[in-house]
Design a protein around this motif. Structure first.
Motif, PDB file in Angstrom:
ATOM      1  N   VAL A  35      88.906  32.121  50.761  1.00 45.67           N
ATOM      2  CA  VAL A  35      88.103  32.291  51.961  1.00 45.67           C
ATOM      3  C   VAL A  35      86.659  31.968  51.599  1.00 45.67           C
ATOM      4  O   VAL A  35      86.131  32.473  50.607  1.00 45.67           O
ATOM      5  N   ARG A  36      86.031  31.127  52.388  1.00 44.04           N
ATOM      6  CA  ARG A  36      84.641  30.741  52.126  1.00 44.04           C
ATOM      7  C   ARG A  36      83.713  31.530  53.040  1.00 44.04           C
ATOM      8  O   ARG A  36      83.807  31.450  54.262  1.00 44.04           O
ATOM      9  N   PHE A  37      82.813  32.292  52.417  1.00 46.90           N
ATOM     10  CA  PHE A  37      81.852  33.106  53.150  1.00 46.90           C
ATOM     11  C   PHE A  37      80.451  32.651  52.779  1.00 46.90           C
ATOM     12  O   PHE A  37      80.078  32.642  51.600  1.00 46.90           O
TER      13      PHE A  37
ATOM     14  N   GLY B 242      85.623  42.163  50.405  1.00 45.50           N
ATOM     15  CA  GLY B 242      86.614  42.713  51.315  1.00 45.50           C
ATOM     16  C   GLY B 242      87.124  41.737  52.347  1.00 45.50           C
ATOM     17  O   GLY B 242      87.730  42.141  53.339  1.00 45.50           O
ATOM     18  N   LEU B 243      86.879  40.453  52.136  1.00 45.50           N
ATOM     19  CA  LEU B 243      87.281  39.458  53.130  1.00 45.50           C
ATOM     20  C   LEU B 243      88.656  38.852  52.869  1.00 45.50           C
ATOM     21  O   LEU B 243      89.111  38.014  53.642  1.00 45.50           O
ATOM     22  N   ALA B 244      89.307  39.246  51.776  1.00 44.29           N
ATOM     23  CA  ALA B 244      90.647  38.722  51.489  1.00 44.29           C
ATOM     24  C   ALA B 244      91.402  39.723  50.638  1.00 44.29           C
ATOM     25  O   ALA B 244      90.801  40.488  49.873  1.00 44.29           O
TER      26      ALA B 244
ATOM     27  N   PRO C 292      89.792  35.493  45.621  1.00 43.07           N
ATOM     28  CA  PRO C 292      90.163  34.585  46.717  1.00 43.07           C
ATOM     29  C   PRO C 292      89.049  34.432  47.738  1.00 43.07           C
ATOM     30  O   PRO C 292      89.287  34.007  48.853  1.00 43.07           O
ATOM     31  N   VAL C 293      87.835  34.797  47.372  1.00 41.74           N
ATOM     32  CA  VAL C 293      86.674  34.629  48.247  1.00 41.74           C
ATOM     33  C   VAL C 293      85.607  33.839  47.508  1.00 41.74           C
ATOM     34  O   VAL C 293      85.224  34.187  46.393  1.00 41.74           O
TER      35      VAL C 293
ATOM     36  N   ARG D  55      81.440  24.233  54.743  1.00 43.70           N
ATOM     37  CA  ARG D  55      82.533  24.459  55.692  1.00 43.70           C
ATOM     38  C   ARG D  55      83.107  25.879  55.554  1.00 43.70           C
ATOM     39  O   ARG D  55      84.274  26.074  55.201  1.00 43.70           O
ATOM     40  N   PRO D  56      82.289  26.886  55.859  1.00 45.79           N
ATOM     41  CA  PRO D  56      82.727  28.277  55.671  1.00 45.79           C
ATOM     42  C   PRO D  56      83.772  28.716  56.687  1.00 45.79           C
ATOM     43  O   PRO D  56      83.828  28.212  57.812  1.00 45.79           O
ATOM     44  N   ASP D  57      84.583  29.675  56.275  1.00 39.81           N
ATOM     45  CA  ASP D  57      85.503  30.344  57.194  1.00 39.81           C
ATOM     46  C   ASP D  57      84.773  31.469  57.921  1.00 39.81           C
ATOM     47  O   ASP D  57      85.073  31.774  59.076  1.00 39.81           O
ATOM     48  N   VAL D  58      83.841  32.105  57.198  1.00 40.55           N
ATOM     49  CA  VAL D  58      83.028  33.185  57.755  1.00 40.55           C
ATOM     50  C   VAL D  58      81.570  32.879  57.431  1.00 40.55           C
ATOM     51  O   VAL D  58      81.250  32.499  56.301  1.00 40.55           O
ATOM     52  N   VAL D  59      80.699  33.035  58.432  1.00 42.12           N
ATOM     53  CA  VAL D  59      79.269  32.809  58.206  1.00 42.12           C
ATOM     54  C   VAL D  59      78.499  33.936  58.862  1.00 42.12           C
ATOM     55  O   VAL D  59      78.803  34.346  59.983  1.00 42.12           O
TER      56      VAL D  59
END
Length: 291
Positions: free
Chosen positions: A4-6, A35-37, A49-50, A77-81
């Motif tokens: 996951v890309r933050f 805590g995002l994955a 995984p982050v 190209r983040p999944d969360v920003v």
């Protein structure tokens, strides 16, 4: 399966000022990243995984976020920003709510257009945090309320996960704040991370373990806090007051004139009208329950 890309955008709050770790800052965004994955080992663990990238820079305004941080963030190209910004705009003589609204709309749109989950927050005003006299605090509070109304409306427009961080309990709890009274301490940064994680979990997005709300390090001693204020803290405040102070004196004088005439409400009406005009220019309909 890729991590996951933050990506975090913003100013000193997101940079982590107030939460020192080693020779640098950590902050709420780094705490949230773990805590995002499921199975996340923290932002410094190569097996995590982050993938966390913090682009926030102390002193940044909405202009810097739009022109400098956003292009760099989009390239990742983040999944969360996260985009938490606006306080520094209120501390400048160039404050313009129309410009703030236009910039934020462009930033939010750019990331949601890529499919990223957008995190935003409204924040307490710096005047109340610093305990400034009323005639100085009220103009800053009015500006911050304007920014918060814009952030509320644009967060709704772009489907952001929005954190209400301007509530009284957050402001009044001194244990949440660092010595400078403007940035959270470790406990405050952890509270931000916990609350963002809870919102993500409610939306079915925060699938990892929640960050701990309990501080990892002891609270700085009073002497350490005073030393920070006398050195780095004083310089921090001075840099941000260079262009604000003359205008703030003018705003304070205007505030006192209106109070003497009993026409203070006109200033609030004028500020509200400016927000409505800024949002109308973007064709954004403000929710009636937004204060």
């Amino acid at each position: 399966m890729r991590p996951v890309r933050f990506v975090a955008l913003g100013d000193s709050l997101t940079e982590g000022v107030g939460d020192p770790v080693g020779d640098g800052w950590r902050g709420w965004a780094a705490l949230l990243a773990g805590g995002l994955a499921e199975g996340a080992g923290g932002c410094g663990d190569p097996r995590s995984p982050v993938e966390f990238t913090n682009l926030a820079v102390s002193g940044a305004q909405t202009r810097e976020v739009l022109e400098q941080q956003t292009p760099a963030g989009l390239a990742l190209r983040p999944d969360v920003v996260s985009v938490v910004i606006g306080v520094n705009d209120t501390l400048r003589c160039t404050f313009d709510i129309h410009a703030v609204a236009e910039r934020l709309d462009k930033v939010y749109s750019a990331f949601t257009g890529q499919g990223a989950t957008l995190l935003t927050a409204c924040l307490p005003d710096p005047g109340s945090m610093l305990g400034l006299p009323g005639s100085l605090a009220r103009p800053l509070a009015r500006r911050q309320r304007a920014v918060n109304r814009v952030v509320h409306a644009l967060s709704d427009r772009h489907g952001a996960v929005h954190l209400h961080a301007a509530e009284e309990d957050w402001i009044a709890d001194r244990g949440m704040w660092s010595a400078d009274r403007l940035h959270p301490g470790e406990r405050g940064h952890r509270q931000l991370a916990v609350r963002f994680h809870s919102l993500l979990a409610e939306a079915g997005l925060g699938v990892g373990a929640a960050p701990s709300a309990e501080p990892e390090f002891p609270v700085p001693t009073r002497s350490a806090s005073l030393w920070w204020l006398a050195t780095a803290g004083t310089a921090w405040v001075a840099r941000r007051c260079t262009d604000l102070l003359p205008q703030l004196m003018t705003l304070a004088a205007d505030e006192m004139r209106h109070r003497a005439r009993g026409t203070s409400a006109r200033l609030d009406v004028r500020a509200a009208a400016a927000v409505s005009a800024a949002l109308a220019a973007l064709q954004v309909v403000e929710s009636p329950d937004v204060a």
